[in-house]
Design an enzyme around this catalytic site. Sequence first.
Site, PDB file in Angstrom:
ATOM      1  N   ASP A  77     -31.146 -46.833  19.665  1.00 59.89           N
ATOM      2  CA  ASP A  77     -29.725 -46.517  19.514  1.00 59.89           C
ATOM      3  C   ASP A  77     -28.891 -47.521  20.324  1.00 59.89           C
ATOM      4  OD1 ASP A  77     -27.546 -44.779  18.833  1.00 59.89           O
ATOM      5  OD2 ASP A  77     -27.695 -43.821  20.803  1.00 59.89           O
ATOM      6  N   THR A 234     -24.457 -36.151  24.246  1.00 54.28           N
ATOM      7  CA  THR A 234     -23.828 -35.461  25.385  1.00 54.28           C
ATOM      8  C   THR A 234     -24.118 -33.955  25.421  1.00 54.28           C
ATOM      9  OG1 THR A 234     -22.069 -37.094  25.215  1.00 54.28           O
ATOM     10  CG2 THR A 234     -21.649 -35.202  26.624  1.00 54.28           C
TER      11      THR A 234
HETATM   12  O1  G3H Z   1     -25.392 -42.919  19.873  1.00 57.27           O
HETATM   13  C1  G3H Z   1     -25.355 -41.749  20.314  1.00 57.27           C
HETATM   14  C2  G3H Z   1     -24.306 -40.840  19.903  1.00 57.27           C
HETATM   15  O2  G3H Z   1     -23.259 -41.505  19.302  1.00 57.27           O
HETATM   16  C3  G3H Z   1     -24.015 -39.740  20.836  1.00 57.27           C
HETATM   17  O3  G3H Z   1     -22.673 -39.349  20.959  1.00 57.27           O
HETATM   18  O4  G3H Z   1     -22.816 -38.328  23.204  1.00 57.27           O
HETATM   19  O5  G3H Z   1     -20.847 -37.938  21.785  1.00 57.27           O
HETATM   20  O6  G3H Z   1     -23.010 -36.916  21.192  1.00 57.27           O
HETATM   21  P1  G3H Z   1     -22.326 -38.072  21.853  1.00 57.27           P
HETATM   22 ZN    ZN Z   2     -23.399 -43.745  19.558  1.00 55.91          ZN
END
Ligand code: G3H
Ligand code: ZN
Length: 285
Positions: A77, A234
């Site tokens: 990611d 998150t």
């Molecule tokens: O690449 C990871 C995600 O875009 C996570 O986003 O922390 O807002 O869930 P988030």
């Molecule tokens: Zn992301």
Amino acid sequence: MLDIFKKAQENKYAIGAFNVSNLEQTKAIVQAAQKLKSPVIIATSEGESKFIGKKQIKGLVEAWQEETDLPIFLHLDHGKSFEVVKEAIEAGYDSVHFDGSGLSFEENIEITKKVVDFAKKNGIKNVEGELGYLRGESTIQEKVEVKQEDMTNPEQAEQFIKETGIDSLAVAIGNIHGVFKSSENPHLYLDKLQEIQDKIGDRVFLVLHGSSGTPEEDIKKAIEIGIDKVNVNTELRIAYTEALKKALQENSQQIRPYKIMPSVVEAVQKVVEEKINLFGSDNKV
Ligand code: G3H
Ligand code: ZN
């Protein structure tokens, strides 16, 4: 992996990509996938991969892929350089994301294309590119403003896809990483997503980053419009740390990790199950 995305695209549901940096989070995701019979993507960012180790997470995920026979994929990611993506491919990741959103449009095309060429030579089925700018970090933070110029431009998206040969595209449509400390996260610009979708059709799979804290109705509508993969980090981190603090407070004499961690795994699993149900990928294997 592309067959799983194709099925999601045709049937208007999305596959969850859940971030991890340790065994307990991975276990929670696998258990949720098993219980709800859902495909899942286990994702590690640069920082998360560095902590757990790319080969180590590969070994862990592989053990569960073999044991469960479920469509579980390991995904890099937000790889921010060609080198990091290359390392992930060499460690055996199934899928990679090159995030060139901080670069100029031309540089983003150039490096994404280089990533696609290398990935395809090495048998990687899914390469995700990113266009548009996502603010925030996967944590609890002060409010950040989304700006119009951050949004993915549909015409540029069409050119980006054509010139790079990516399989999936992460879009910026008002989404942000992380959750706000003292207010709701912003709504998505669903009209913008519709414009992108109209322009590119089903040529690539569309990815929504930053789903934590996003209104559920917006996520559902975004999936109806064409989002095929939704990233969550998150909310899992919050579930993990809150459950861990509670477990330590309530059992302050307990020192056996295998007695402390089950409630933490359970808390993360609960969030993953809620997300799988929201994205509609339950009972799809
Ligand atoms: O690449 C990871 C995600 O875009 C996570 O986003 O922390 O807002 O869930 P988030
Ligand atoms: Zn992301």
